[in-house]
Write a protein that holds these residues in place. Sequence first.
Motif, mmCIF file in Angstrom:
data_model
loop_
_atom_site.group_PDB
_atom_site.id
_atom_site.type_symbol
_atom_site.label_atom_id
_atom_site.label_comp_id
_atom_site.label_asym_id
_atom_site.label_seq_id
_atom_site.Cartn_x
_atom_site.Cartn_y
_atom_site.Cartn_z
ATOM 1 N N LEU A 1 0.855 -1.181 0.000
ATOM 2 C CA LEU A 1 0.000 0.000 0.000
ATOM 3 C C LEU A 1 0.893 1.233 0.000
ATOM 4 C CD1 LEU A 1 -3.084 0.463 0.042
ATOM 5 C CD2 LEU A 1 -2.906 0.782 2.501
ATOM 6 N N GLY A 2 0.881 1.954 -1.130
ATOM 7 C CA GLY A 2 1.713 3.136 -1.257
ATOM 8 C C GLY A 2 1.122 4.331 -0.539
ATOM 9 N N GLN A 3 1.924 5.386 -0.385
ATOM 10 C CA GLN A 3 1.463 6.586 0.309
ATOM 11 C C GLN A 3 0.322 7.257 -0.442
ATOM 12 O OE1 GLN A 3 4.828 9.111 1.106
ATOM 13 N NE2 GLN A 3 5.580 7.801 2.763
ATOM 14 N N GLY A 4 0.254 7.054 -1.767
ATOM 15 C CA GLY A 4 -0.830 7.631 -2.550
ATOM 16 C C GLY A 4 -2.065 6.757 -2.640
ATOM 17 N N GLY A 5 -2.048 5.602 -1.961
ATOM 18 C CA GLY A 5 -3.214 4.723 -1.948
ATOM 19 C C GLY A 5 -3.156 3.573 -2.924
ATOM 20 N N SER A 6 -2.195 3.568 -3.842
ATOM 21 C CA SER A 6 -2.086 2.446 -4.772
ATOM 22 C C SER A 6 -1.568 1.218 -4.035
ATOM 23 C CB SER A 6 -1.135 2.796 -5.921
ATOM 24 O OG SER A 6 0.154 3.085 -5.416
ATOM 25 N N GLY A 7 -1.865 0.047 -4.584
ATOM 26 C CA GLY A 7 -1.403 -1.162 -3.919
ATOM 27 C C GLY A 7 -1.649 -2.400 -4.757
ATOM 28 N N LEU A 8 -1.001 -3.475 -4.353
ATOM 29 C CA LEU A 8 -1.234 -4.790 -4.953
ATOM 30 C C LEU A 8 -2.115 -5.559 -3.998
ATOM 31 C CD1 LEU A 8 -0.626 -6.828 -7.221
ATOM 32 C CD2 LEU A 8 1.334 -7.605 -5.864
ATOM 33 N N MET A 9 -3.259 -6.062 -4.515
ATOM 34 C CA MET A 9 -4.277 -6.679 -3.685
ATOM 35 C C MET A 9 -4.460 -8.151 -4.044
ATOM 36 S SD MET A 9 -4.979 -3.643 -2.522
ATOM 37 C CE MET A 9 -6.447 -3.826 -1.509
ATOM 38 N N THR A 10 -4.766 -8.952 -3.063
ATOM 39 C CA THR A 10 -5.227 -10.309 -3.311
ATOM 40 C C THR A 10 -6.753 -10.312 -3.288
ATOM 41 O OG1 THR A 10 -5.219 -10.878 -0.963
ATOM 42 C CG2 THR A 10 -3.204 -11.313 -2.221
ATOM 43 N N GLY A 11 -7.333 -11.278 -3.975
ATOM 44 C CA GLY A 11 -8.783 -11.411 -3.978
ATOM 45 C C GLY A 11 -9.185 -12.863 -3.873
ATOM 46 N N LEU A 12 -10.359 -13.093 -3.306
ATOM 47 C CA LEU A 12 -10.886 -14.440 -3.097
ATOM 48 C C LEU A 12 -12.399 -14.385 -3.143
ATOM 49 C CD1 LEU A 12 -10.874 -17.405 -1.951
ATOM 50 C CD2 LEU A 12 -10.751 -16.377 0.326
ATOM 51 N N ALA A 13 -12.990 -15.284 -3.910
ATOM 52 C CA ALA A 13 -14.442 -15.455 -3.896
ATOM 53 C C ALA A 13 -14.717 -16.942 -3.748
ATOM 54 C CB ALA A 13 -15.078 -14.918 -5.176
#
Length: 236
Positions: A116-128
């Motif tokens: 999570l970068g200072q500008g709000g960007s990030g790499l996310m995991t997801g699960l359904a």
Amino acid sequence: MSSETTRLQMALLAPAQAQKHVTVNEALMRLDGMVNLVLQSVSTAVPPGAVLDGQCWGLPASSEGAWAGQGGRIAVGANGGWIFLPPAPGMRAFVADRGQQAIHDGTDWAVGALSLGQGGSGLMTGLAEGEVTLGTGSSAVTDVLIPAGAMVIGATARVAAALTGPLTGWRLGTTGATNRFGQGLGKPEGSWARGLLGSPMAYYQPAPLIVTSEGGNFTGGRIRLAVHWLEMRLPL
């Protein structure tokens, strides 16, 4: 000198304070809830009927009842009531009803964040995940949905109740690739699929998982399903 700690707002003992145990016990209750933080949910707006000591909830802006006006804070169950604490940027928690880790971005919980970068960007995991109950037919479009903009790693499945019908097996995939995550899969209860993709697959439109029979139609059975992906979070 401040009369409480900065992060968890725990009251500090004063010289010659009476009933020191009250202050210490409340501090211990806060620590019990906040250390190795587990949030039951970050989307539930209505308090549970029973307050469990140490159980924590991330409160949405729409919170009601005993949580009204506390949106954005963490509710910690304590002595049959609630203590409300502010999350801090960078704080991490496990969100139980989503099955994912989360990082607080200073405003909200970024569920699934790996970075999570200072500008709000990030790499996310997801699960359904979900379960499909099969009726008569050759295929079933499930409620387990891959979102748009996801880089899918794979999908998994387990037969929860034996599949019936004249089928020889089944396959798991999405529209246009009904065997993407497996084919020739077993019918008995406990049969499973681990459809790990050799190369992650980008989905630019939402896509549900589809279960398809092989060699004949389904007449019954249940399958539990899950799909796993990565996605990129936009800057705020």
